[in-house]
Design an enzyme around this catalytic site. Structure first.
Site, PDB file in Angstrom:
ATOM      1  N   TYR A  57       0.860  -1.195   0.000  1.00 36.50           N
ATOM      2  CA  TYR A  57       0.000   0.000   0.000  1.00 36.50           C
ATOM      3  C   TYR A  57       0.893   1.240   0.000  1.00 36.50           C
ATOM      4  CZ  TYR A  57      -3.735  -3.261   1.404  1.00 36.50           C
ATOM      5  OH  TYR A  57      -4.625  -4.316   1.482  1.00 36.50           O
ATOM      6  N   PRO A 207     -15.613  -4.703   2.654  1.00 35.05           N
ATOM      7  CA  PRO A 207     -16.915  -5.123   3.192  1.00 35.05           C
ATOM      8  C   PRO A 207     -18.051  -4.202   2.763  1.00 35.05           C
ATOM      9  CG  PRO A 207     -15.633  -4.038   4.904  1.00 35.05           C
ATOM     10  CD  PRO A 207     -14.713  -4.195   3.719  1.00 35.05           C
ATOM     11  N   LEU A 208     -17.685  -3.002   2.284  1.00 41.78           N
ATOM     12  CA  LEU A 208     -18.702  -2.077   1.763  1.00 41.78           C
ATOM     13  C   LEU A 208     -18.715  -2.130   0.238  1.00 41.78           C
ATOM     14  CD1 LEU A 208     -17.791   0.913   4.132  1.00 41.78           C
ATOM     15  CD2 LEU A 208     -19.733  -0.665   4.370  1.00 41.78           C
ATOM     16  N   GLY A 209     -18.158  -3.197  -0.324  1.00 45.12           N
ATOM     17  CA  GLY A 209     -18.111  -3.308  -1.787  1.00 45.12           C
ATOM     18  C   GLY A 209     -17.331  -2.154  -2.403  1.00 45.12           C
TER      19      GLY A 209
END
Ligand SMILES: NC(=O)c1ccc[n+]([C@@H]2O[C@H](COP(=O)([O-])OP(=O)(O)OC[C@H]3O[C@@H](n4cnc5c(N)ncnc54)[C@H](OP(=O)(O)O)[C@@H]3O)[C@@H](O)[C@H]2O)c1
Length: 331
Positions: A57, A207-209
């Site tokens: 990252y 997890p929130l797409g």
């Protein structure tokens, strides 16, 4: 915030973690370092004890930000990072080549420890399975690092059921981190039953797409050139238009529960199993607070049934990765 336990070796973390990637990388321009540090510390103040980063990252920058932000709270938090990529000469030096050779892992860990300002990594994941290195060798290298006290727990990311079993036989795996949400439910087929059988925790990423399930992205949203979603098929304009139906289902359900779609997306994951710990990412304090509110929503078996029944009628359009990235997914 409630706590959950990952894996049989008992790694205790807050029920929701914080995905730190987007503060430096992958979802548009990086957040200024001081602001990123403030956001991470705001999460600590609100009870988050689980922070996710990776060597790649940035590369490197996100680990530095996470290390600086968490240094004053080091003993109270769990830091997870990942090894397994290196620059690919055949791809303009982009960090898309895998390398999980033992010597490489040991060097990466030394460098990550310095950037993270710590003497031990709580949870070290292999970021992608390396087709050129038998998983037993990788697991053996992490086992050596655990014996040397440089790492506490071993994790895998986007590994398939067979690889998970092989790795676990050499060094018990504490957690698998893979994409999982109402936008991508494939792990339910063979991966999650394997995790349950072996007593391995599951850390759903995106997890929130990647923001889509929150309802704040639609077909008119423009993505910056540094935003990975600009090249993800699922996020093409046409596919966003088609996939809006899924967001509408979640938003309708959220209205009934007096919650937001983001909170419902997270509450759904938390309700699926007690060994699941999602790591939503955000660069904004208000959204951090909103997301953490998802941990206070208890969905019943009936809630899950009605949400799943309505959402499974919608076929999600578009691949979740472009071909260059899809080939790195282990099956
Ligand atoms: N292992 C892997 O290969 C892998 C791959 C991807 C990600 N990850 C990890 O998983 C973490 C989370 O995944 P992710 O960042 O891909 O996806 P995500 O958490 O599903 O979504 C993040 C996106 O949603 C937006 N967002 C967050 N909360 C929101 C809210 N309440 N309302 C509206 N928008 C909201 C964020 O924008 P703002 O910043 O503008 O709020 C950001 O663009 C990452 O940080 C990373 O640590 C791991």
């Amino acid at each position: 915030m409630q706590k959950r336990t990952l894996g049989k070796s008992g790694l205790e973390v807050s029920a929701l973690g914080l995905g730190c990637m987007g503060l430096s990388f992958g979802l548009g321009p990086a957040t200024e370092k001081g602001e990123a540090i403030k956001l991470i510390r705001a999460a600590v103040e609100r009870g988050v004890t689980f922070f996710d980063t990776a060597e790649v990252y940035g590369p490197f920058v996100n680990e530095e930000v996470v290390g600086e932000a968490l240094a004053p709270f080091r003993k109270d938090v769990v830091i997870a990072t990942k090894f397994g990529f290196e620059p690919d000469a055949g791809n303009d030096g982009k960090w898309t080549a895998t390398n999980s050779q033992p010597e490489h892992i040991k060097q990466v860990v030394e460098d990550s420890l310095k950037r993270l300002r710590t003497d031990t990594i709580d949870l070290l994941y292999q970021h992608r399975v390396d087709p050129n290195t038998p998983i037993e060798e990788t697991a053996g290298a992490v086992k050596d690092l655990i014996q040397a006290g440089k790492v506490k727990h071993f994790g895998l990311s986007e590994a398939g059921a067979k690889t998970i079993r092989r790795a676990h036989a050499v060094q018990p795996v504490t957690a698998l981190q893979s994409e999982y949400s109402l936008f991508w439910r494939e792990p339910e087929e063979s991966v999650m039953p394997t995790l349950q059988e072996l007593g391995i925790g599951f850390v759903p990423f995106s997890p929130l797409g990647k923001g889509f399930l929150t309802g704040k992205i639609d077909s008119s949203t423009k993505f910056d050139s540094t935003d990975f979603r600009a090249i993800v098929p699922r996020f093409s304009e046409d596919n966003r238009k088609a996939n809006q139906a899924l967001v509408d289902v979640i938003a309708k359900f959220a209205d009934q529960k007096q919650a937001t779609p983001a909170q419902i997306a997270l509450a759904w994951l938390l309700a699926k199993a007690p060994w699941i710990v999602p790591i939503p990412g955000t660069t904004k304090l208000s959204r951090l607070e909103e997301n953490l509110g998802g941990a206070a929503i208890d969905l019943t078996a009936d809630d899950l049934h009605s949400l799943e029944e309505a959402s499974s009628e919608i076929k999600v359009e578009g691949e979740r990765y472009p071909a260059t990235h899809a080939k790195l997914i282990d099956r």
